[in-house]
Enzyme design. Structure first.
Site, mmCIF file in Angstrom:
data_model
loop_
_atom_site.group_PDB
_atom_site.id
_atom_site.type_symbol
_atom_site.label_atom_id
_atom_site.label_comp_id
_atom_site.label_asym_id
_atom_site.label_seq_id
_atom_site.Cartn_x
_atom_site.Cartn_y
_atom_site.Cartn_z
ATOM 1 N N GLU A 85 0.831 -1.197 0.000
ATOM 2 C CA GLU A 85 0.000 0.000 0.000
ATOM 3 C C GLU A 85 0.874 1.259 0.000
ATOM 4 O O GLU A 85 1.974 1.268 0.552
ATOM 5 C CB GLU A 85 -0.902 0.005 1.244
ATOM 6 C CG GLU A 85 -1.895 -1.135 1.219
ATOM 7 C CD GLU A 85 -2.923 -1.059 2.335
ATOM 8 O OE1 GLU A 85 -4.093 -1.320 2.055
ATOM 9 O OE2 GLU A 85 -2.573 -0.745 3.482
ATOM 10 N N CYS A 335 -1.101 6.247 9.923
ATOM 11 C CA CYS A 335 0.091 5.574 10.443
ATOM 12 C C CYS A 335 -0.287 4.256 11.100
ATOM 13 O O CYS A 335 -1.193 4.209 11.930
ATOM 14 C CB CYS A 335 0.750 6.416 11.523
ATOM 15 S SG CYS A 335 1.354 7.949 10.916
HETATM 16 N N1 SAH Z 1 9.046 1.145 10.278
HETATM 17 C C1 SAH Z 1 9.150 2.548 10.367
HETATM 18 C C2 SAH Z 1 8.252 3.295 9.413
HETATM 19 C C3 SAH Z 1 6.847 2.793 9.236
HETATM 20 S S1 SAH Z 1 5.770 2.979 10.605
HETATM 21 C C4 SAH Z 1 8.968 3.013 11.796
HETATM 22 O O1 SAH Z 1 8.545 2.209 12.630
HETATM 23 O O2 SAH Z 1 9.264 4.167 12.067
HETATM 24 C C5 SAH Z 1 5.433 4.741 10.538
HETATM 25 C C6 SAH Z 1 4.955 5.326 11.850
HETATM 26 O O3 SAH Z 1 3.661 4.828 12.196
HETATM 27 C C7 SAH Z 1 5.872 4.988 13.010
HETATM 28 O O4 SAH Z 1 6.217 6.170 13.709
HETATM 29 C C8 SAH Z 1 5.008 4.111 13.905
HETATM 30 O O5 SAH Z 1 5.371 4.249 15.260
HETATM 31 C C9 SAH Z 1 3.624 4.644 13.599
HETATM 32 N N2 SAH Z 1 2.529 3.727 13.936
HETATM 33 C C10 SAH Z 1 2.515 2.376 13.841
HETATM 34 N N3 SAH Z 1 1.334 1.885 14.274
HETATM 35 C C11 SAH Z 1 0.580 2.945 14.664
HETATM 36 C C12 SAH Z 1 -0.741 3.102 15.189
HETATM 37 N N4 SAH Z 1 -1.555 2.057 15.387
HETATM 38 N N5 SAH Z 1 -1.173 4.363 15.458
HETATM 39 C C13 SAH Z 1 -0.377 5.439 15.228
HETATM 40 N N6 SAH Z 1 0.848 5.349 14.711
HETATM 41 C C14 SAH Z 1 1.343 4.121 14.445
#
Ligand code: SAH
Ligand code: SF4
Length: 345
Positions: A85, A335
């Protein structure tokens, strides 16, 4: 099998004149065309041969869904049936941002993240990473969301951990920033990592102006370890020390992403623990937990007053804090909500 357009070289028999190579690159990487038919300046035979031998965008659009705020999420199929995605979103100051994936799934196992629940299916190739940018730019221009020469931002915050696929990500960054290809300013590209500290220097050594975001989510080891297994390898004190050193060397402010989870990491001990990161190197970005469409997970998002209180406490300590507002969460494009549902089918 067709070759990726990235493999078209100057000495290819198709390149009959010196300027041809750049002419084709401009058409693809600066004008974001997804097929060769529109290069009217090329002889017809040459266009046909290009079409037969090379592929520009190895993504097949399976579906798209647009939210009320114009955020649009795409599901793409890659050559081997794997699906990923990518998202086009508009930030507060009306800037267009492409959120792209670096892997299908992710092996880092963060508890709060939908992509993490999938495990790692496979790394994406450089050409698959770049194709997302081409596709999203083509879509945004065709739908007049951006002007043909307007800048856009790229965030590696889609599916996957970019530093766990560093070679392909670095190769993609080469094409994204190179003047003969996309020529996007490094300052418009953000790599978000869960904190693979040993991969940051190898990244910045080659791309020193790339923006770095680190998903912290708690400054207390026991809590961070509960939700992010990587904390066992790289605990809080090491994160703070290494990132401060990196800031000293490269001078780019680092964003600490903090997914705020109700009654877990949003209390007084949590904001006080963040003092470990009280340094001009850091800026904190609060991301209130995005639910994953079930009742249980809805309870994990703090109330508006708890979110505001947490931000105010951090500001009072002296942090620069921003809040990530929801973008397209009703279409599961926010996110942590990216997921390939058919993974096991
Ligand atoms: N793997 C990388 C980039 C992808 S995740 C990382 O972890 O940074 C991108 C962002 O989404 C990250 O900051 C992560 O903490 C956030 N994220 C993941 N699950 C989430 C959720 N359920 N609610 C809000 N943010 C979330
Ligand atoms: Fe992977 Fe990032 Fe999700 Fe963690 S938050 S599982 S590192 S995509």
């Amino acid at each position: 099998m067709k070759l990726s357009i990235l493999e078209l070289q100057n000495n290819h028999p198709l390149i009959d004149k010196k300027f041809r190579h750049q002419q084709i690159r401009d058409f693809v990487f600066k004008k974001y065309n997804l097929d060769f038919t529109g290069i009217s300046t090329l002889p017809k035979k040459m266009r046909e041969r290009l079409e037969q031998e090379f592929v520009i965008c190895p993504l097949k659009e399976i579906s798209r869904i647009t939210a009320a705020d114009q955020t649009t999420k795409f599901l793409f199929q890659l050559g081997d049936q794997v699906q990923i995605e990518s998202v086009v979103l508009f930030t507060k100051n009306q800037q267009t941002t492409f959120c792209i994936s670096s892997q299908c799934g992710c092996r880092m196992g963060c508890q709060f993240c939908q992509t993490g629940k999938m495990g790692l299916v496979r790394n994406l190739t450089c050409s698959e990473i770049i194709a997302q940018v081409l596709f999203l730019a083509n879509f945004s221009i065709n739908n007049q969301l951006i002007q043909p020469d307007e800048h856009f931002n790229i965030v590696f915050m889609g599916m996957g951990e970019p530093l766990d696929n560093l070679l392909a990500v670095k190769e993609a960054l080469h094409y994204l920033t190179h003047p003969d290809f996309f020529h996007i300013a490094s300052s418009r590209i953000t790599i978000s990592t869960c904190g693979m500290l040993d991969q940051i220097e190898p990244l910045l050594k080659d791309f020193p102006k790339i923006k770095l975001a680190v998903s912290l989510n708690s400054a207390i080891d026991e809590k961070r370890e509960q939700i992010m297994p990587i904390n066992k390898k790289f605990p809080i004190k090491k994160i703070a020390a290494d990132l401060t050193k990196i800031y000293g060397k490269y001078g780019n402010r680092i964003t600490l992403e903090y997914v705020l989870i109700n009654d877990f990491n949003d209390g007084p001990e949590d904001w006080l623990a963040l003092k470990e990161f009280q340094h001009k190197a850091f800026h904190i970005n609060i991301i209130p937990f995005n639910d994953t469409n079930n009742l249980e997970s809805k309870k994990l998002r703090p109330s508006e007053s708890r979110i505001k209180r947490f931000i105010k406490e951090l500001e009072d300590i002296g942090f620069r804090v921003s809040r990530r507002y929801r973008r397209g969460s009703e279409i599961q494009a926010d996110c942590g909500q990216l997921y390939w549902k058919n993974k096991t089918s």
